[in-house]
Design a protein around this motif. Structure first.
Motif, PDB file in Angstrom:
ATOM      1  N   GLU A 436     -12.644  -5.671  -5.495  1.00 45.77           N
ATOM      2  CA  GLU A 436     -11.459  -5.590  -4.634  1.00 45.77           C
ATOM      3  C   GLU A 436     -10.928  -6.970  -4.246  1.00 45.77           C
ATOM      4  O   GLU A 436      -9.938  -7.067  -3.537  1.00 45.77           O
ATOM      5  CB  GLU A 436     -11.756  -4.751  -3.376  1.00 45.77           C
ATOM      6  CG  GLU A 436     -12.671  -5.396  -2.345  1.00 45.77           C
ATOM      7  CD  GLU A 436     -14.156  -5.149  -2.613  1.00 45.77           C
ATOM      8  OE1 GLU A 436     -14.512  -4.841  -3.765  1.00 45.77           O
ATOM      9  OE2 GLU A 436     -14.952  -5.273  -1.666  1.00 45.77           O
ATOM     10  N   ASP A 625      -7.882  -9.829  -0.740  1.00 45.58           N
ATOM     11  CA  ASP A 625      -8.468  -8.489  -0.732  1.00 45.58           C
ATOM     12  C   ASP A 625      -7.347  -7.533  -1.120  1.00 45.58           C
ATOM     13  O   ASP A 625      -6.431  -7.291  -0.337  1.00 45.58           O
ATOM     14  CB  ASP A 625      -9.010  -8.178   0.675  1.00 45.58           C
ATOM     15  CG  ASP A 625      -9.739  -6.841   0.736  1.00 45.58           C
ATOM     16  OD1 ASP A 625      -9.364  -5.925  -0.029  1.00 45.58           O
ATOM     17  OD2 ASP A 625     -10.678  -6.714   1.540  1.00 45.58           O
ATOM     18  N   GLU A 627      -7.190  -4.482  -1.440  1.00 43.29           N
ATOM     19  CA  GLU A 627      -7.103  -3.206  -0.720  1.00 43.29           C
ATOM     20  C   GLU A 627      -6.515  -3.368   0.680  1.00 43.29           C
ATOM     21  O   GLU A 627      -6.031  -2.409   1.264  1.00 43.29           O
ATOM     22  CB  GLU A 627      -8.498  -2.572  -0.613  1.00 43.29           C
ATOM     23  CG  GLU A 627      -9.026  -2.098  -1.950  1.00 43.29           C
ATOM     24  CD  GLU A 627     -10.383  -1.415  -1.821  1.00 43.29           C
ATOM     25  OE1 GLU A 627     -10.743  -0.672  -2.747  1.00 43.29           O
ATOM     26  OE2 GLU A 627     -11.075  -1.599  -0.811  1.00 43.29           O
ATOM     27  N   THR A 628      -6.603  -4.565   1.237  1.00 40.39           N
ATOM     28  CA  THR A 628      -6.065  -4.783   2.583  1.00 40.39           C
ATOM     29  C   THR A 628      -4.919  -5.792   2.587  1.00 40.39           C
ATOM     30  O   THR A 628      -4.196  -5.879   3.573  1.00 40.39           O
ATOM     31  CB  THR A 628      -7.159  -5.325   3.532  1.00 40.39           C
ATOM     32  OG1 THR A 628      -7.543  -6.632   3.088  1.00 40.39           O
ATOM     33  CG2 THR A 628      -8.369  -4.419   3.576  1.00 40.39           C
ATOM     34  N   GLY A 629      -4.797  -6.565   1.538  1.00 41.64           N
ATOM     35  CA  GLY A 629      -3.770  -7.609   1.498  1.00 41.64           C
ATOM     36  C   GLY A 629      -4.174  -8.873   2.228  1.00 41.64           C
ATOM     37  O   GLY A 629      -3.424  -9.838   2.287  1.00 41.64           O
ATOM     38  N   ARG A 630      -5.363  -8.888   2.774  1.00 42.11           N
ATOM     39  CA  ARG A 630      -5.777 -10.053   3.553  1.00 42.11           C
ATOM     40  C   ARG A 630      -6.087 -11.232   2.628  1.00 42.11           C
ATOM     41  O   ARG A 630      -6.739 -11.065   1.600  1.00 42.11           O
ATOM     42  CB  ARG A 630      -7.010  -9.715   4.397  1.00 42.11           C
ATOM     43  CG  ARG A 630      -7.068 -10.615   5.614  1.00 42.11           C
ATOM     44  CD  ARG A 630      -8.217 -10.409   6.540  1.00 42.11           C
ATOM     45  NE  ARG A 630      -8.434 -11.725   7.094  1.00 42.11           N
ATOM     46  CZ  ARG A 630      -7.987 -12.132   8.280  1.00 42.11           C
ATOM     47  NH1 ARG A 630      -7.396 -11.314   9.076  1.00 42.11           N
ATOM     48  NH2 ARG A 630      -8.161 -13.369   8.672  1.00 42.11           N
ATOM     49  N   MET A 668       0.200 -16.446   9.619  1.00 39.65           N
ATOM     50  CA  MET A 668       0.271 -15.615  10.822  1.00 39.65           C
ATOM     51  C   MET A 668       1.348 -15.972  11.828  1.00 39.65           C
ATOM     52  O   MET A 668       1.670 -15.163  12.667  1.00 39.65           O
ATOM     53  CB  MET A 668      -1.097 -15.625  11.509  1.00 39.65           C
ATOM     54  CG  MET A 668      -1.567 -17.004  11.937  1.00 39.65           C
ATOM     55  SD  MET A 668      -3.329 -17.054  12.397  1.00 39.65           S
ATOM     56  CE  MET A 668      -4.130 -17.232  10.812  1.00 39.65           C
ATOM     57  N   GLN A 687      -0.368 -15.824  17.139  1.00 43.01           N
ATOM     58  CA  GLN A 687      -1.681 -16.337  16.753  1.00 43.01           C
ATOM     59  C   GLN A 687      -1.554 -17.656  16.009  1.00 43.01           C
ATOM     60  O   GLN A 687      -0.650 -17.829  15.189  1.00 43.01           O
ATOM     61  CB  GLN A 687      -2.359 -15.326  15.841  1.00 43.01           C
ATOM     62  CG  GLN A 687      -2.642 -14.018  16.535  1.00 43.01           C
ATOM     63  CD  GLN A 687      -4.083 -13.920  16.951  1.00 43.01           C
ATOM     64  OE1 GLN A 687      -4.971 -14.034  16.131  1.00 43.01           O
ATOM     65  NE2 GLN A 687      -4.317 -13.708  18.229  1.00 43.01           N
ATOM     66  N   ASP A 693     -10.639 -19.463  10.621  1.00 40.72           N
ATOM     67  CA  ASP A 693      -9.623 -19.249   9.594  1.00 40.72           C
ATOM     68  C   ASP A 693      -9.484 -20.432   8.650  1.00 40.72           C
ATOM     69  O   ASP A 693      -8.789 -20.350   7.645  1.00 40.72           O
ATOM     70  CB  ASP A 693      -8.266 -18.986  10.264  1.00 40.72           C
ATOM     71  CG  ASP A 693      -8.306 -17.746  11.141  1.00 40.72           C
ATOM     72  OD1 ASP A 693      -8.547 -16.667  10.591  1.00 40.72           O
ATOM     73  OD2 ASP A 693      -8.127 -17.866  12.361  1.00 40.72           O
ATOM     74  N   PRO A 746      -1.025  -9.842   5.723  1.00 39.98           N
ATOM     75  CA  PRO A 746      -1.692  -8.880   4.832  1.00 39.98           C
ATOM     76  C   PRO A 746      -0.802  -7.678   4.536  1.00 39.98           C
ATOM     77  O   PRO A 746      -0.813  -7.159   3.421  1.00 39.98           O
ATOM     78  CB  PRO A 746      -2.936  -8.453   5.627  1.00 39.98           C
ATOM     79  CG  PRO A 746      -3.144  -9.499   6.659  1.00 39.98           C
ATOM     80  CD  PRO A 746      -1.815 -10.148   6.916  1.00 39.98           C
ATOM     81  N   GLU A 747      -0.029  -7.261   5.531  1.00 37.94           N
ATOM     82  CA  GLU A 747       0.824  -6.092   5.305  1.00 37.94           C
ATOM     83  C   GLU A 747       1.857  -6.362   4.210  1.00 37.94           C
ATOM     84  O   GLU A 747       2.091  -5.521   3.339  1.00 37.94           O
ATOM     85  CB  GLU A 747       1.517  -5.688   6.613  1.00 37.94           C
ATOM     86  CG  GLU A 747       2.437  -4.507   6.419  1.00 37.94           C
ATOM     87  CD  GLU A 747       2.746  -3.750   7.684  1.00 37.94           C
ATOM     88  OE1 GLU A 747       2.167  -4.078   8.749  1.00 37.94           O
ATOM     89  OE2 GLU A 747       3.559  -2.818   7.611  1.00 37.94           O
ATOM     90  N   LEU A 750       0.031  -6.417   0.875  1.00 37.74           N
ATOM     91  CA  LEU A 750      -0.361  -5.080   0.419  1.00 37.74           C
ATOM     92  C   LEU A 750       0.851  -4.280  -0.041  1.00 37.74           C
ATOM     93  O   LEU A 750       0.799  -3.590  -1.065  1.00 37.74           O
ATOM     94  CB  LEU A 750      -1.104  -4.335   1.536  1.00 37.74           C
ATOM     95  CG  LEU A 750      -1.750  -3.033   1.065  1.00 37.74           C
ATOM     96  CD1 LEU A 750      -2.909  -3.310   0.113  1.00 37.74           C
ATOM     97  CD2 LEU A 750      -2.230  -2.203   2.247  1.00 37.74           C
ATOM     98  N   ARG A 751       1.938  -4.368   0.712  1.00 34.22           N
ATOM     99  CA  ARG A 751       3.161  -3.654   0.295  1.00 34.22           C
ATOM    100  C   ARG A 751       3.599  -4.120  -1.081  1.00 34.22           C
ATOM    101  O   ARG A 751       3.987  -3.313  -1.934  1.00 34.22           O
ATOM    102  CB  ARG A 751       4.293  -3.926   1.292  1.00 34.22           C
ATOM    103  CG  ARG A 751       4.363  -2.933   2.418  1.00 34.22           C
ATOM    104  CD  ARG A 751       5.631  -3.137   3.246  1.00 34.22           C
ATOM    105  NE  ARG A 751       5.510  -2.495   4.543  1.00 34.22           N
ATOM    106  CZ  ARG A 751       5.696  -1.197   4.757  1.00 34.22           C
ATOM    107  NH1 ARG A 751       6.011  -0.402   3.751  1.00 34.22           N
ATOM    108  NH2 ARG A 751       5.550  -0.695   5.970  1.00 34.22           N
ATOM    109  N   HIS A 754       1.468  -2.652  -3.643  1.00 31.03           N
ATOM    110  CA  HIS A 754       1.753  -1.223  -3.822  1.00 31.03           C
ATOM    111  C   HIS A 754       3.086  -0.968  -4.516  1.00 31.03           C
ATOM    112  O   HIS A 754       3.313   0.117  -5.037  1.00 31.03           O
ATOM    113  CB  HIS A 754       1.769  -0.513  -2.463  1.00 31.03           C
ATOM    114  CG  HIS A 754       0.398  -0.202  -1.956  1.00 31.03           C
ATOM    115  ND1 HIS A 754       0.135   0.802  -1.069  1.00 31.03           N
ATOM    116  CD2 HIS A 754      -0.794  -0.774  -2.217  1.00 31.03           C
ATOM    117  CE1 HIS A 754      -1.165   0.839  -0.797  1.00 31.03           C
ATOM    118  NE2 HIS A 754      -1.742  -0.125  -1.485  1.00 31.03           N
TER     119      HIS A 754
END
Lengths: 761, 287
Positions: A436, A625, A627-630, A668, A687, A693, A746-747, A750-751, A754
């Motif tokens: 992953e 990652d 699966e999470t986009g991180r 971030m 943040q 980090d 990450p969002e 991930l988008r 996808h």
């Protein structure tokens, strides 16, 4: 404020002090601007607009005045009718009131000032000041602000225009039409906050004879002095500005901030008045320009760049500050450090109902570097080339013409690219990892100029005890500038840097400097300090050889001279002064950019833009990652050209620290607006990176110029702007997805994973 | 002006808050309360300091009491995270306590204060629910235990009275149980969770004897769907089953959207992190 230079940061000489500095900072004993207390001070707290755009119809401060301890409530309309205070002020445009009086233009704009015996009382009373505002339509987005019918912030600027420039080098449109491959994309970056650990703070006191003294956390002591003089109608010499070391600035403390407010407050209550911002106020006091950059690049199939067209819109926020001039600076840097025969750049700044924007470490450059370095990788993908090879083919070399028409020299980009790449083992395969997780490497380069024209002056004082002190208005804000000044002076006097002191800033005592910004201090103030040291040395030599014509120039060592009389005789500096009946000896030095430097053709922006081009490169390895986009940055390697290096350790700290600072805006940081309100004005909702980090491996390469006459190059910003495109390029290498708006959350990643439509071909 | 009173007994502390009639609050480590005060979300006249309480047995301790693990009301998150007892018997709780805020926060903040704050975006609440823990409160006259799952009722809201003092947490110790907690942060590593997943399970002969999966930070209170997890009882916790549970949790959850992630993203993070947390407990059961 004490005038004794030895009180900062301790009575110990520098080298011991350097250690003590770090220790003092860690245990909270270091004397920052925020620690300064002036006896008898009252405290001010601002009443701020809760409406992003509107007309003030009434202000009722009666209830606030009943709060025990309240000394005065000053409102915008009060100041408006006060003939001794300028209605508006500004570095480039006189568009900003000290306190809003007719309109409010952003949430957080000061409308009134409460002065009280305690900060708590002032804060409590401020909450009771009732400000009635008739709301107007608002505009937050800089692209919308330029459209017909958009709400207008300033009547004088009906298109919300805040800085319009064009750079024309060759005929980019014609060359683009001929190009074999054309790439075009738009890149966006949001407003960000500098988030210095120390909030803005200032104390003002009026003396009985009408002079004004201010202690403030500024990076710009002399500009602040000038602006206060303008606002209050004083001769500049009647204003004294003192500055203690800052707990971080990053550009947020460059323009006039609290100084006029505390001066107003102090005048009203005839006492010193202090103001220290709460963290949420820091968020509505300064910001990085949000920006939209559309970049079109034409190239030959072999990767040779032929043409570039850049269109930039910067979000200036509600008031101009430096935006009308800094937009030009951003535009000039926007083609990137490449040899491109035909270039066209257009920039416009827009007023919006947001926090006024100003310089942010890597000023105006992060936004355009994000665009040109993402575009370089996208173009490489179109051409089927290694992005490193594409850069190597096109980066500026000595003799190449830059987009300003200048022939470039001292260009070290090929070495910088190579060093950054080696730092992350560019050609090595990523090690084995879990399914992953995807790894990739990315790189980016940056070209930055330093502020031109500019001037720095330094005095070096030898006192009767033999102590040598550099008097400089360069602000120490964690970058180590004072250590560098001590080192430069010490080298010329051939004494240990440990024994040279550096004063804090007092415009009555330390001479002129343009600002502490733009990575200029080591070059400009450093040169002034060296010249002052040479001058002092010459004066010492004169004393030592006075009455002995024909004596060879003395040698210097450890605060003493050796003179051939004819027997070699050692004379300590203090004894020389005593013998001559002198209390002190002062050497002076000045750096002034050459005539014409910085003057550009107003139509085409051709000319000599800067006295020094700053060159940097960054390479990173990331792990995504899927699966999470991180995104985790595993390695980051920064390379910087330092010219004549003053201290390699400090250069490394700037180079490596810049990458960690820059990481935040990549992954971030974003000031989020909803209906004109800042939604995240605290360090929980906004943040910044923690040490957890930081990349696991952070490295640096410092390229230097061995020529002892070479000038030092600024290194404070060279690795900040490239972080964003380097990481985005690495994410693309790892996953195939290309994201064009910051931050790379990450969002978003991930988008994009996808939605294969976003993938690059 | 805010008055700070230090109390030596639980009854005194409760009385001080009760006497304040809505203007007094307990303060332990103060890490959450001070922020709320700074943001003026909470206004108080009196802060009732409870760190000095001396009459509650085990106030500052972590101890095994029969088949219960006791964590006193004065125990900091750092102490929970570092405790060999907690790490041994309730590793998910040790893990959750170790990722709240940062080291400075954990050295001051107490587990009891974390419960009383009921921050939806904190780590321990979901874990306490997953472990079937009870929160023991003192109301000035007597003590009572409230199941953690009944304590959290909404965003920053509990079923406890304002003058109920949390004097400790009781975690039931179940033979053969395993647990895991996954904090998923979408920004800084020190951010509050975007999604937290707490899993507690017991295995019998390789099959699931009991399973609890609780989601934190996705809505006002920790979320659990026993009707989904109970279907796993008696079955081997293999990959398809874990994926099914994760999908069903993702379908069941009604996530909020905030600065840490949209509802869509949180749902996806529930899916991924439930599966990964189940994989963790399955692996620890195999050890």
């Amino acid at each position: 404020m004490t005038d004794d230079a030895t009180t900062y940061p301790g009575r110990e000489p520098l080298a011991r002090r350097m250690t003590a500095d770090a220790w003092d900072r860690v245990i909270g004993r270091f004397g920052f601007a925020v620690d300064r207390r002036i006896e008898g001070s009252a405290h001010a707290f601002a009443v701020r607009s809760s409406v992003p755009h509107g007309t003030i119809t009434a202000i009722d401060s009666n209830e606030a005045k009943t709060v025990p301890g309240v000394l005065a409530v000053i409102t915008g309309p009060d100041v408006r009718v006060d003939p001794s205070v300028a209605t508006t002020h500004g570095e480039t445009r006189q568009d900003q009131p000290v306190l809003a009086f007719d309109k409010v233009r952003y949430v957080g704009e000061p409308v009134a000032l409460v002065v009280a015996e305690t900060r708590t009382a002032a804060e409590d009373a401020a909450a009771l000041v009732d400000v009635e505002i008739a709301e107007l339509d608002l505009v937050v987005d800089h692209e919308l602000a330029g459209q017909p019918g958009a709400p207008v912030l300033h009547e004088a600027w009906p298109d919300n225009e805040c800085g319009t420039w064009t750079l024309r080098h060759g005929d980019a449109e014609a060359a683009m039409a001929r190009a074999e491959v054309v790439h075009r994309a738009t890149y966006r970056s949001p407003a960000a906050n500098h988030a210095p650990m120390e909030p803005h703070v200032a104390t003002a006191a009026w003396l009985p004879d009408g002079r004004l003294e201010v202690w403030t956390s500024t990076q710009a002591p002399y500009p602040v002095r000038r602006r206060l003089a303008e606002i209050f109608g004083l001769a500049e010499d009647r204003v004294r500005v003192c500055v203690d070391p800052l707990g971080g600035g990053f550009g947020s403390k460059l323009d006039l901030r609290l100084e006029a407010l505390v001066a107003l407050g102090s005048r009203a209550v005839r006492r010193p008045v202090r103001m220290e911002l709460r963290r949420d106020e820091v968020f509505v006091t300064s910001a990085k320009h949000a920006a939209t950059v559309t970049i079109t690049t034409g190239a030959d199939r072999d990767g040779t760049l032929r043409a570039r067209i850049v269109d930039i819109v910067y979000n200036g926020g509600a008031y101009a500050l430096s935006t009308p001039r800094s937009t030009r600076t951003g535009m000039i840097r926007s083609p990137g450090p490449y040899a491109i025969p035909d270039v066209l750049c257009r920039v416009v700044g827009r007023y919006t109902n947001t926090v006024p924007a100003g310089p942010f470490r890597g000023a105006m450059t992060g936004q355009v570097c994000w665009a040109h370095e993402s575009a370089t990788d996208e173009l490489a993908a179109l051409l089927g080339m290694d992005p490193l090879e594409l850069r190597m083919r096109n980066v500026l070399r000595d003799g190449d013409l830059f987009a300003t028409g200048e022939a470039m020299h001292g260009m070290r980009y090929r070495e910088l690219v190579d060093a950054a790449a080696k730092g992350v083992d560019w050609d090595a395969d990523a090690g084995p990892t879990r399914p992953e997780l995807a790894r990739g490497k990315g790189m980016a380069v940056v070209l930055k100029s330093t502020r031109t024209p500019s001037r720095s002056e330094a005095h070096i004082v030898l006192d009767a005890t033999g102590r040598v002190t550099v008097r400089t208005s360069t602000v120490e804000m964690g970058q180590g500038a004072h250590a560098s000044m001590a080192q430069l002076a010490a080298a010329r006097l051939e004494m240990p840097a440990d024994d040279v002191l550096v004063s804090t800033i007092d415009t009555h005592r330390t001479p002129f400097d343009t600002t502490t910004s733009s990575s200029r201090s080591t070059l400009t103030m450093g040169t002034a300090v060296e010249r002052a040291a040479d001058d002092l040395r010459r004066r010492i030599d004169e004393l030592a050889t006075a009455g002995r014509p024909g004596t060879a120039a003395p040698t210097h060592s450890n605060g003493a001279v050796t003179v051939a009389l004819p027997e070699p005789t050692v004379l300590r500096y203090e004894d020389l002064l005593a013998g001559a009946g002198l209390d002190e000896l002062v050497g002076t030095g000045c750096y002034q950019s050459p005539p014409g430097a910085g003057e550009m053709d107003p139509e085409t922006t051709q000319g000599m833009h800067t006295v020094s081009w700053h060159q940097g490169a960054v390479a990173v390895e990331v792990e995504v990652d899927v699966e999470t986009g991180r995104v985790r940055v595993l390695r980051a390697h920064g390379a910087s050209f330092a010219g004549r290096a003053v201290d390699e350790r400090r250069i490394r700290k700037q180079t490596e620290g810049g990458m960690i600072f820059g990481l935040g805006q990549v992954l971030m940081e974003e000031v989020v607006y909803d209906d004109g309100q800042v939604m995240n004005p605290n360090l929980s909702d906004y943040q910044i990176p923690s040490i957890l980090d930081a990349p696991e491996r952070v490295g640096s390469t410092v390229l230097t110029d061995p020529d002892p006459d070479a000038h030092p190059h600024g290194v404070g910003e060279n690795t900040v702007p490239p972080m964003a495109p380097a990481i985005a390029n690495a994410i693309c290498a790892a996953t195939g997805v290309r994201i064009r708006d910051l931050p790379l959350t990450p969002e978003k990643v991930l988008r994009a994973i996808h939605e294969p439509a976003v993938r690059t071909p | 002006m805010v008055t700070f009173v230090r109390c030596a007994t639980a009854a005194d502390a409760v009385a001080a808050v009760r006497d304040g009639d809505g203007t007094a609050k307990f303060v332990g480590g103060g890490t959450a309360l001070v922020l709320l005060l700074q943001m003026r979300l909470v206004q108080v006249d009196t802060l009732v300091g409870v760190r000095t309480i001396g009459d509650v047995p085990g106030w500052s301790g972590i101890e095994q009491r029969g088949n219960v693990l006791w964590i006193g009301g004065g125990v900091t998150l750092a102490e929970v995270a570092g405790s060999a007892l907690v790490r041994g018997y309730a590793p998910s709780l040790a893990r959750a306590a170790s990722v709240v805020g940062n080291v400075r926060v954990r050295n001051a903040a107490t587990l009891a204060g974390n419960i009383a704050e009921a921050d939806y975006a904190s780590d321990p609440p979901a874990v306490l629910v997953s472990l079937d823990a009870s929160v023991v409160v003192h109301d000035g006259a007597r003590q009572r235990a409230v199941l953690a799952r009944d304590v959290f009722t909404d965003f920053y809201t509990t079923s406890l009275d304002e003058s109920d003092l949390v004097i400790g947490v009781a975690v039931p110790l179940v033979d053969g149980s395993v647990s895991a907690y996954r904090k998923f942060a979408s920004r800084s590593m020190e951010d509050r969770p975007c999604v937290g997943v707490a899993v507690s399970a017991r295995f019998e002969d390789g099959a699931v004897g009991a399973l609890e999966v609780v989601i934190g930070a996705v809505s006002g209170t920790p979320q659990r769907w026993p009707e989904i997890t109970e279907r796993a009882w008696g079955r081997r916790l293999a990959a398809p089953l874990m994926a099914t549970i994760a999908d069903r949790y993702a379908d069941a959850v009604d996530p909020i959207a905030d600065i840490r992630g949209s509802a869509w993203y949180r749902r996806e993070m529930v899916r991924v992190n439930v599966r990964r947390a189940l994989e963790e407990v399955a692996a620890s059961a195999d050890d």
